[in-house]
Design a protein around this motif. Structure first.
Motif, PDB file in Angstrom:
ATOM      1  N   GLY A 184      46.092  47.272  88.160  1.00 47.77           N
ATOM      2  CA  GLY A 184      45.210  46.874  89.256  1.00 47.77           C
ATOM      3  C   GLY A 184      43.823  47.458  89.134  1.00 47.77           C
ATOM      4  O   GLY A 184      43.015  47.355  90.050  1.00 47.77           O
ATOM      5  N   MET A 185      43.512  48.076  87.983  1.00 49.09           N
ATOM      6  CA  MET A 185      42.177  48.660  87.808  1.00 49.09           C
ATOM      7  C   MET A 185      41.257  47.799  86.943  1.00 49.09           C
ATOM      8  O   MET A 185      40.185  48.232  86.537  1.00 49.09           O
TER       9      MET A 185
ATOM     10  N   ILE B  48      39.890  47.289  94.320  1.00 50.99           N
ATOM     11  CA  ILE B  48      39.632  46.339  95.407  1.00 50.99           C
ATOM     12  C   ILE B  48      39.860  47.087  96.716  1.00 50.99           C
ATOM     13  O   ILE B  48      40.938  47.656  96.949  1.00 50.99           O
TER      14      ILE B  48
ATOM     15  N   ILE C  73      36.808  38.024  90.889  1.00 55.68           N
ATOM     16  CA  ILE C  73      36.298  39.266  91.497  1.00 55.68           C
ATOM     17  C   ILE C  73      36.230  40.406  90.467  1.00 55.68           C
ATOM     18  O   ILE C  73      35.276  41.183  90.453  1.00 55.68           O
ATOM     19  N   ASP C  74      37.237  40.492  89.584  1.00 52.35           N
ATOM     20  CA  ASP C  74      37.282  41.618  88.636  1.00 52.35           C
ATOM     21  C   ASP C  74      36.093  41.596  87.669  1.00 52.35           C
ATOM     22  O   ASP C  74      35.379  42.587  87.523  1.00 52.35           O
TER      23      ASP C  74
ATOM     24  N   PRO D 110      42.310  33.293  87.899  1.00 50.08           N
ATOM     25  CA  PRO D 110      41.739  34.480  88.543  1.00 50.08           C
ATOM     26  C   PRO D 110      40.630  34.083  89.513  1.00 50.08           C
ATOM     27  O   PRO D 110      39.944  33.081  89.297  1.00 50.08           O
TER      28      PRO D 110
ATOM     29  N   GLY E  90      44.622  45.797  94.201  1.00 52.26           N
ATOM     30  CA  GLY E  90      44.852  44.924  93.043  1.00 52.26           C
ATOM     31  C   GLY E  90      46.055  44.035  93.293  1.00 52.26           C
ATOM     32  O   GLY E  90      46.417  43.760  94.441  1.00 52.26           O
ATOM     33  N   GLY E  91      46.690  43.621  92.222  1.00 49.90           N
ATOM     34  CA  GLY E  91      47.795  42.668  92.320  1.00 49.90           C
ATOM     35  C   GLY E  91      49.013  43.200  93.055  1.00 49.90           C
ATOM     36  O   GLY E  91      49.781  42.450  93.643  1.00 49.90           O
TER      37      GLY E  91
ATOM     38  N   THR F 209      49.941  40.924  87.646  1.00 50.20           N
ATOM     39  CA  THR F 209      49.152  40.221  88.663  1.00 50.20           C
ATOM     40  C   THR F 209      49.505  38.738  88.709  1.00 50.20           C
ATOM     41  O   THR F 209      49.653  38.159  89.776  1.00 50.20           O
TER      42      THR F 209
ATOM     43  N   HIS G  37      44.372  39.180  96.747  1.00 49.07           N
ATOM     44  CA  HIS G  37      45.265  38.027  96.962  1.00 49.07           C
ATOM     45  C   HIS G  37      44.624  36.953  97.842  1.00 49.07           C
ATOM     46  O   HIS G  37      44.538  35.804  97.418  1.00 49.07           O
TER      47      HIS G  37
END
Ligand code: PMV
Length: 318
Positions: free
Chosen positions: A104-105, A13, A150-151, A147, A275-276, A191, A18
């Motif tokens: 976070g990937m 990201i 986005i991921d 969630p 990421g988170g 996350t 967030h």
């Protein structure tokens, strides 16, 4: 039924993690390096229930022995529903992943996307990207609460995106390729907990957090323009500003801050957690000639792994 293989990339990201959960925009990009992919192969076997092997998590079993709420069992169930299947043929599914988990990937979203793609393709009904994305989102919802989506979106379409929850995805074409270093703190960041922590603090201080969210939303919109104009210095400055605001939101960690400082000190144009947070990875925007220097600074500052990646200006041909 012929053997098939399917895969999905990791993601980062660039802006707006967030705050994207609250309906603000975010920018994300796929990571095309082989060091960060989930790959699945499916091969027919003679008889018996589907066999499942995932060496990285020490899994070697059959579908009937998996708990119903296991992410892999859930993927089988959702794909069976989508294709109207009442049973699976005999086959062997092997899942390999080089994406570090809870970093976070997007490891869980990449696994979901690759599973949906592999299972539907193996059954001779490959689903469209939009269908894959929607099913992967449902899988993410089962395991990660609420969630933003986005991921699974950036991973399914494997292109840089400007993402606003519940709105059609906007694909971005950057003016120039961007060079990034991904530094991994090696600390697992959950996350779900990071997102819950932000919500709690936002409820306690709606005005303060509302201002932080708005500041990130504004810089994310500005960053989109800068990426499309090729203003790399501006992009870098906005990344560092985004990191500062994430620190204020309480989602960074001393290890992440140390890596961000080290990257900036070694000449990165900008750096932030991605990421988170509360562990996991950070990213640094670098001039190609600085990759080595910044990479070394990240390792010296404690990164357990450093991955160099380029987000191409043009979408990859698929
Ligand atoms: O930590 P990751 O890679 O799952 O990224 C999550 C991004 C958040 O904005 C923190 C959560 C979300 O659902 O968008």
């Amino acid at each position: 039924m012929p053997a098939i293989s399917a895969s999905a990339p990791a993601k980062i990201i660039l802006f707006g993690e967030h705050t994207v959960v609250y309906g603000h925009p975010a920018i994300a990009a796929p990571v095309h390096e082989v060091e960060a992919r989930v790959t699945i192969t499916a091969q027919p076997t003679r008889s018996g229930p589907p066999e499942i092997e995932a060496p990285q998590i020490g899994l070697k079993t059959t579908l009937d022995r998996l708990q119903a709420d296991h992410p892999i069992a859930c993927a089988f169930q959702l794909v069976a529903e989508a294709l109207g299947l009442d049973h699976w043929p005999a086959f062997h599914l092997r899942l390999t992943s080089s994406i570090p988990v809870a970093s976070g990937m997007g490891s869980s979203a990449a696994t979901a996307v690759a599973l949906v793609r592999a299972l539907s393709a193996f059954m001779g009904h490959p689903l469209s990207d939009s269908e894959v994305c929607a099913l992967a989102y449902r899988l993410e919802q089962r395991h990660h609460g609420t969630p933003s989506g986005i991921d699974n979106t950036v991973i399914t379409f494997a292109r840089p995106i400007f993402f606003v929850r519940h709105q059609p995805v906007e694909f971005l074409t950057f003016a120039k390729p961007i060079h990034l270093l991904i530094g991994d703190t090696g600390i697992k960041g959950l996350t779900r907990e990071a997102v819950a922590g932000v919500r709690q603090r936002w409820e306690q201080d709606p005005i303060g957090y509302g201002n932080l969210f708005q500041a990130i939303a504004d810089l994310t919109r500005r960053a989109k323009e800068a990426l499309m104009q090729g203003e790399m210095e501006v992009v870098g400055t906005l990344m560092t500003e985004n990191h500062r605001l994430l620190v204020e939101m309480g989602v960074s960690s001393p290890e992440l801050n140390r890596l961000v400082e080290a990257a900036l000190g070694a000449g990165a144009l900008g750096a932030k957690l991605s990421g988170g947070g509360q562990g996991g990875i950070m990213i640094a925007l670098v001039h190609p000639q600085n990759v080595h220097q910044v990479g070394q600074a990240l390792r010296e500052a404690g990164a357990v792994n450093v991955l160099s990646t380029e987000v191409p200006a043009l979408p990859p041909s698929r």
